[in-house]
Design an enzyme around this catalytic site. Sequence first.
Site, PDB file in Angstrom:
ATOM      1  CE  LYS A  47      -7.823  10.901  -2.091  1.00 30.22           C
ATOM      2  NZ  LYS A  47      -7.113   9.647  -2.413  1.00 30.22           N
ATOM      3  CG  ASP A 139      -7.493  -0.471   0.229  1.00 26.84           C
ATOM      4  OD1 ASP A 139      -7.868  -1.604   0.613  1.00 26.84           O
ATOM      5  OD2 ASP A 139      -8.191   0.542   0.356  1.00 26.84           O
TER       6      ASP A 139
END
Length: 612
Positions: A47, A139
């Site tokens: 990432k 989230d």
Amino acid sequence: MRVREPALAELSPGAQVMGYTVERRLGSGGFGAVYLARCEGRAYALKLLDLARVGGRVEREVSILLKLDHPNVVGIHGFGVWPVASPTLGVIVMEYVEGRQLDVWASEENPSARQVARVVLDVARALEASHEAGVLHRDVKELNVMVRASDGVAKLVDFGVGDYAGAPGITVDILPPGTPEYRSPEAWSFFRRNARVPRAFFTPGASDDLWALGVVLYRLLTARPPFPTDHFMLADAVIANEALPPCQVNDRVPVALSEVCMALLAKTPASRTPSAGALRVALEALLQGADAAWDVPLCDAYGEDTATTEGGMDSHEQWLNEPLRRPRRGKRPKRELPPLWEGPALLMEAEAAAARTPRPVRSSRGWRMGAMALLVGCVSAGLVWGWRTPRVAVPAPTRQEVARPGSSSQAVRAAALPSGAESTPAAVAAPAMLPEATPVKMEKTESPTPPKPARKGAGAMRRPIVAAAACMGLACPGAQVRPPPPPEPCPERAVEVMERLGVKVGDHWGVTFLVDHPQVIKVTDGPAELRLLADWNRMPDGTLFSGRLIVSDRVYGRFTHARTRDGKRFPVCLELESESLVKGLAREPGDDSPASARVFTTGDVRAVDAFD
């Protein structure tokens, strides 16, 4: 030197990053990208995040992942900055979860109640471990859950907007980052009460994660959201409306599992399922006593009854006339689409061919008429510019257009491009999760003051004349001299089909380009697709509209084909508008090219009976 945003998506196969060999890109967003990479033969998810834009979120995500070591939470294997000599990117080396996002898994697998309960049980275990470690995910949604292909184990991923006890403050907005459709009633209520209170800040808790998981469970069980409303009324619906129990929406949902879901969607934290551990215990008990009814697929499967004999294609007539019923999931029968419904592909081919075809040389009369039209257009543009330009210079806002009347609900604010210190969260989950959570930014909204009429005389005409002269001298950007698109008819039966879907000429609805969070993007002349935001009467949420963009003084769009999530296709006649209901999208600063422009990714489409 700061890395340009596209560089995050430009690593080619074989590139070396901190000793890892890149194989392919798994996903990307505004501030980062995720790559599949290998080291010593083992697969990892890299990432990469732009340090200049995400700030302390890289360190926070790393800190969270280091606190968690659980089989249902994505693992971290390392982190650092890159390039070494001049670091511009944060790199998080994570476990590569080979599988499918939860929503894709549900759509393709058509799971039973038992399968859904097992997946949600895995997520409950992940949240239990996170909350015990003082970590909030903030989230929870289908896009942030991966179902591993090898054994069906679910893993919670993307803690990029997460928080933990004692973490340094980052968020400056009234609500922390999150996806609007999964926010709890207490979050929306806090916003309503404190929208104008300086430095007010909502502090979420474990109950917010549980509410979001309740929304996920509801969608898995029913293939619809618990509060099916448009995004402008979302906050009102979440605060005041009661969701129908899943077993009433879908009679294949076991009553006991439906009750677990409704307990997660209780309106107050005090009446909600008290903890992720309690949810885990409840699901384990249900699964132990589950009978054969729990193994029936929750949705109807695709079969011969979903197609007509005409090319094996779903008939829009059949679809429009069928009653509302249980949606379909699973693998679709293989079938060829007739040429009529190859619309988007044919449109792209036709426009590409047209672009390659040499245009005939205009006659001298045609050239003169074109020049006259150009002059008239420039003078008109100058008049409008002169009328709209204030006499006293003021700083230009980030967005040039005012919001539509009645669009002040937080559901809309949460979809707007934020401009604060935490403009967009750095969440790009492994392996292919994109940053969709959008923080809520307090904005001062004022009614625009109508411009005063211009005075008569030379002063009132000076700017238009200068604008016209500049155009004639080729000093204006190309986009200002290109005419708007000419009129054209709608596709055959498009208006009739839209009306039978409950969409009348003049109706409009929210749409977005196919990106994962609101932002400014570059678009060009040619084919394009938009995604419908929430159900538009009988036109379902997520329907894709295919058509084309025309870059001019604004970016115009005409969309003529629609395709639902389950593959049904039908003609439409939709014109692209801004969120302030002006035809076309405003050009954002940064690109004056005649064939490309920068635009914001959300807007509206209006049903029309002809393209004017």
